[in-house]
Scaffold this motif. Structure first.
Motif, mmCIF file in Angstrom:
data_model
loop_
_atom_site.group_PDB
_atom_site.id
_atom_site.type_symbol
_atom_site.label_atom_id
_atom_site.label_comp_id
_atom_site.label_asym_id
_atom_site.label_seq_id
_atom_site.Cartn_x
_atom_site.Cartn_y
_atom_site.Cartn_z
ATOM 1 N N SER A 55 -16.352 -0.848 -12.103
ATOM 2 C CA SER A 55 -15.439 0.241 -12.638
ATOM 3 C C SER A 55 -14.513 0.833 -11.913
ATOM 4 C CB SER A 55 -16.141 1.067 -13.683
ATOM 5 O OG SER A 55 -17.740 1.446 -12.887
ATOM 6 N N GLU A 56 -15.204 1.267 -10.852
ATOM 7 C CA GLU A 56 -14.331 2.088 -9.817
ATOM 8 C C GLU A 56 -14.444 1.139 -8.528
ATOM 9 O OE1 GLU A 56 -16.749 4.355 -12.547
ATOM 10 O OE2 GLU A 56 -17.401 3.455 -10.525
ATOM 11 N N LEU A 57 -13.267 1.337 -7.688
ATOM 12 C CA LEU A 57 -13.167 0.654 -6.506
ATOM 13 C C LEU A 57 -12.474 1.572 -5.389
ATOM 14 C CD1 LEU A 57 -13.176 -1.980 -4.485
ATOM 15 C CD2 LEU A 57 -10.838 -2.550 -5.656
ATOM 16 N N VAL A 58 -13.051 1.682 -4.469
ATOM 17 C CA VAL A 58 -12.577 2.301 -3.186
ATOM 18 C C VAL A 58 -12.033 1.619 -2.172
ATOM 19 C CG1 VAL A 58 -12.991 4.081 -1.326
ATOM 20 C CG2 VAL A 58 -13.715 4.822 -3.856
ATOM 21 N N ILE A 59 -10.981 1.623 -1.713
ATOM 22 C CA ILE A 59 -10.336 0.733 -0.732
ATOM 23 C C ILE A 59 -10.217 1.525 0.462
ATOM 24 C CG2 ILE A 59 -8.624 -1.067 0.087
ATOM 25 C CD1 ILE A 59 -8.216 -1.407 -2.989
ATOM 26 N N ILE A 60 -10.940 0.989 1.590
ATOM 27 C CA ILE A 60 -10.651 1.630 3.039
ATOM 28 C C ILE A 60 -9.564 0.866 3.785
ATOM 29 C CG2 ILE A 60 -11.880 2.459 5.088
ATOM 30 C CD1 ILE A 60 -14.398 2.739 3.345
ATOM 31 N N GLY A 61 -8.440 1.392 3.743
ATOM 32 C CA GLY A 61 -7.556 0.659 4.622
ATOM 33 C C GLY A 61 -6.059 0.775 3.777
ATOM 34 N N GLY A 62 -5.028 0.519 4.275
ATOM 35 C CA GLY A 62 -3.806 0.607 3.685
ATOM 36 C C GLY A 62 -2.920 -0.322 3.847
ATOM 37 N N GLY A 63 -3.337 -1.428 4.504
ATOM 38 C CA GLY A 63 -2.587 -2.771 4.692
ATOM 39 C C GLY A 63 -2.228 -3.595 3.755
ATOM 40 N N ILE A 70 -3.558 -6.383 2.559
ATOM 41 C CA ILE A 70 -4.783 -6.969 1.721
ATOM 42 C C ILE A 70 -5.367 -5.723 0.859
ATOM 43 C CG2 ILE A 70 -7.129 -7.259 2.134
ATOM 44 C CD1 ILE A 70 -6.649 -9.116 4.574
ATOM 45 N N ALA A 71 -5.214 -4.565 1.382
ATOM 46 C CA ALA A 71 -5.644 -3.316 0.666
ATOM 47 C C ALA A 71 -4.746 -3.332 -0.464
ATOM 48 C CB ALA A 71 -5.632 -2.226 1.548
ATOM 49 N N LEU A 72 -3.374 -3.478 -0.314
ATOM 50 C CA LEU A 72 -2.335 -3.248 -1.598
ATOM 51 C C LEU A 72 -2.484 -4.373 -2.549
ATOM 52 C CD1 LEU A 72 0.750 -1.578 0.447
ATOM 53 C CD2 LEU A 72 -1.402 -0.560 -0.521
ATOM 54 N N LEU A 118 -7.823 4.606 0.592
ATOM 55 C CA LEU A 118 -8.149 5.720 1.456
ATOM 56 C C LEU A 118 -7.432 5.014 2.731
ATOM 57 C CD1 LEU A 118 -12.010 6.756 0.985
ATOM 58 C CD2 LEU A 118 -9.686 7.750 0.118
ATOM 59 N N ASP A 119 -6.196 5.628 3.161
ATOM 60 C CA ASP A 119 -5.451 5.155 4.230
ATOM 61 C C ASP A 119 -5.397 6.091 5.661
ATOM 62 O OD1 ASP A 119 -3.445 3.887 6.006
ATOM 63 O OD2 ASP A 119 -2.102 3.634 4.580
ATOM 64 N N ARG A 120 -5.774 5.734 6.637
ATOM 65 C CA ARG A 120 -5.733 6.530 7.886
ATOM 66 C C ARG A 120 -4.424 6.872 8.305
ATOM 67 N NH1 ARG A 120 -8.221 2.761 12.866
ATOM 68 N NH2 ARG A 120 -6.213 1.487 13.214
ATOM 69 N N SER A 121 -3.417 5.974 8.137
ATOM 70 C CA SER A 121 -2.082 6.251 8.459
ATOM 71 C C SER A 121 -1.593 7.423 7.360
ATOM 72 C CB SER A 121 -1.213 4.986 8.050
ATOM 73 O OG SER A 121 0.259 5.255 8.367
ATOM 74 N N ALA A 122 -0.510 8.342 8.415
ATOM 75 C CA ALA A 122 -0.196 9.441 7.688
ATOM 76 C C ALA A 122 1.015 8.866 6.759
ATOM 77 C CB ALA A 122 0.521 10.414 8.736
ATOM 78 N N ALA A 174 -17.812 0.166 -6.329
ATOM 79 C CA ALA A 174 -17.591 -0.765 -5.145
ATOM 80 C C ALA A 174 -16.947 -0.403 -4.085
ATOM 81 C CB ALA A 174 -16.880 -2.015 -5.630
ATOM 82 N N ILE A 175 -16.876 -0.942 -2.882
ATOM 83 C CA ILE A 175 -16.002 -0.473 -1.753
ATOM 84 C C ILE A 175 -15.700 -1.515 -1.038
ATOM 85 C CG2 ILE A 175 -15.822 1.008 0.409
ATOM 86 C CD1 ILE A 175 -18.499 2.271 -0.691
ATOM 87 N N LEU A 176 -14.311 -1.635 -0.923
ATOM 88 C CA LEU A 176 -13.498 -2.690 -0.248
ATOM 89 C C LEU A 176 -13.360 -2.412 1.211
ATOM 90 C CD1 LEU A 176 -12.155 -5.716 0.113
ATOM 91 C CD2 LEU A 176 -10.241 -4.531 -0.947
ATOM 92 N N VAL A 177 -13.641 -3.160 2.191
ATOM 93 C CA VAL A 177 -13.137 -2.572 3.613
ATOM 94 C C VAL A 177 -12.003 -3.604 3.942
ATOM 95 C CG1 VAL A 177 -14.080 -2.746 5.998
ATOM 96 C CG2 VAL A 177 -15.491 -2.110 4.254
ATOM 97 N N ALA A 178 -10.880 -2.943 4.193
ATOM 98 C CA ALA A 178 -9.538 -3.881 4.385
ATOM 99 C C ALA A 178 -8.921 -3.035 5.469
ATOM 100 C CB ALA A 178 -8.834 -3.718 3.188
ATOM 101 N N THR A 179 -9.444 -3.006 6.639
ATOM 102 C CA THR A 179 -9.142 -2.468 8.041
ATOM 103 C C THR A 179 -8.455 -3.502 8.954
ATOM 104 O OG1 THR A 179 -11.679 -2.358 8.442
ATOM 105 C CG2 THR A 179 -10.661 -0.518 7.684
#
Length: 453
Positions: A165-173, A175-177, A193-197, A257-262
């Motif tokens: 129902s909810e998905l948090v994605i760590i990374g902004g590349g 695969i993340a998008l 949640l993207d570490r890049s500014a 759910a948490i997707l690691v896409a780093t």
């Protein structure tokens, strides 16, 4: 399974695109070939089993409005069929054998394989060896990540039968998008949640802003310049993710759910390349020359493991490089490879080839730049996909196309047409003045390049 011999003309470790294509080709040339793959679920390689094909299939089904559980089942049926077809492509050759087991070098010409079905260890010797073991997701060091039962990679998330129902994605590349687009289409609440500014930091700002606006309009929350402090496993159906904003303020979000896409790194675990004398670079990729040879001349590396662009069509091109040096008098090498296009399968897809505006200016070109809103293309309106922006960069002195970025419906097809024109060194006027069928997205190239001045 066919009988396993002790000696082969060629040993290929890994069933990726380049490796399987090379195996079939060499076998058809009369070589004896062994292809070692450690998992029966990976016959055919990453692309068809856990990456390109299943993810693009799920994105397409999401666009059609199909339910998530049904789409997962159809995805599994598709990948199983492709897996069997790829196995047959190699193993049904009279000169090739697929061996399922874990490979490890024992010397420059010898590899031990622990067979998956019997746990027996055998030793295979080969005159030439090709490493095609790919890459795997990077798991970042975050407190609580190992204790959580709701952390997934791109591989494991698409095996889940129920939509989170909810998905948090760590990374902004990329695969993340892609996963953000996919799961938002199925109805999940998605946060990136993207570490890049800066969003898509390698792209021109006008194009990156167009993608950002479209994703936000789809309800995707995007937090830039953040660091993830901790994952707190929950007692119920949710974990808590603690993250810190650019300003240093800590926030929390609950998710199922948490997707690691780093990012991804080369997969050489257990391969023991040191026993063969094969060198790695500082990032762990197998070091190769322009012919994809390692420092050991009879050993080559193909695909993601050699540090090139991580696309299945690059692995296929790696196959062409190796084929040409084995059988052609004028070998094709990495030095001949140029103008590699790529597509990011958001909705609409984002595609690029060549130089971006900032890159062209940095290289000292005098340029003409043109942009076109996707909504101005009739076909985009017909498809009810008006979002997006098209952009081209043209050399003001030669009229050559230096680069093109397309964020619009069917951009993954259009970019190949632009790439072909660039490789043929056509003036931009060729795309501007070509008579395209109607109504099509390719007609947009008339209008885009007509804006070059």
């Amino acid at each position: 399974m066919k009988s396993i011999h002790s000696s082969y003309d060629a040993l290929i470790i890994g069933f990726g695109k380049g490796g399987k294509t090379l195996a079939a080709y060499l076998a058809n040339q009369g070589w004896t070939v062994a292809l070692v793959e450690q998992s029966p679920l990976m016959y055919g390689g990453t692309c068809i089993n856990i990456a390109c094909i299943p993810t693009k299939f799920l994105i397409h089904n999401g666009e059609l409005g199909k339910p998530y559980p049904e789409s997962i089942q159809e995805k599994d049926q598709l990948t199983a069929a492709l897996r069997q077809r790829n196995f047959n492509m190699v193993d049904q050759s009279p000169n090739a054998t697929v061996i399922t087991g874990k490979a490890s070098f024992v010397s420059p010409h010898q590899v031990s394989v622990r067979l998956i079905d019997t746990d027996e260890e055998i030793v295979i010797e080969a005159e030439r060896i090709f490493i095609n073991t790919g890459a795997k997701p990077i798991i970042p060091v975050i407190p609580g990540i190992e204790q959580s039962q709701r952390v997934f990679t791109s591989t494991t998330l698409i095996d889940q039968q129920q939509l989170p129902s909810e998905l948090v994605i760590i990374g902004g590349g990329y695969i993340a998008l892609e996963f953000a687009t996919m799961y938002a289409q199925y109805g999940a609440t998605v946060t990136i949640l993207d570490r890049s500014a800066h969003f898509l930091p390698n792209e021109d700002r006008d194009m990156a802003d167009a993608v950002l606006a479209t994703l936000v309009a789809k309800g995707i929350r995007i937090e830039l310049g953040v660091s993830v402090d901790e994952i707190i496993p929950g007692e119920g159906q949710q974990d808590t993710v603690l993250f810190r904003s650019q300003e240093g303020n800590q926030q929390s979000i609950q998710t199922s759910a948490i997707l690691v896409a780093t990012g991804r790194h080369p997969y050489t675990e257990g391969l023991n390349v040191a026993a063969a004398g094969v060198e790695l670079d500082v990032k762990g990729y197998i070091r190769v020359n322009e012919r994809l040879q390692t420092n050991v001349p009879h050993i080559w590396a193909i695909g993601d493991v050699n540090g090139g662009p991580q696309f299945t069509y690059i692995s296929l091109d790696d196959y062409r490089i190796i084929r040409s040096q084995l059988f052609n008098s004028k070998p094709y090498t990495l030095l001949d490879r140029n103008l590699v296009a790529f597509s990011l399968f958001t909705s609409p897809p984002f595609s690029h080839v060549g130089l971006r505006e900032e890159e062209a200016l940095a290289k000292g070109y005098r340029i003409n730049v043109a942009t076109l809103p996707a909504a101005s293309i009739t076909r985009a309106q017909l498809l009810k996909e008006p979002a997006g922006l098209l952009k081209c960069i043209v050399d003001a002195d030669t009229d050559q196309i230096l680069g093109c970025t397309l964020f619009c419906a069917d951009s993954h097809e259009l970019i190949n047409l632009v790439q072909l024109a660039m490789r043929a060194r056509f003036d931009y006027t060729v795309l501007r003045d070509t008579i395209y069928t109607h109504p099509t997205m390719s007609e947009g190239l008339n209008d885009l390049f007509a804006r070059v001045s």
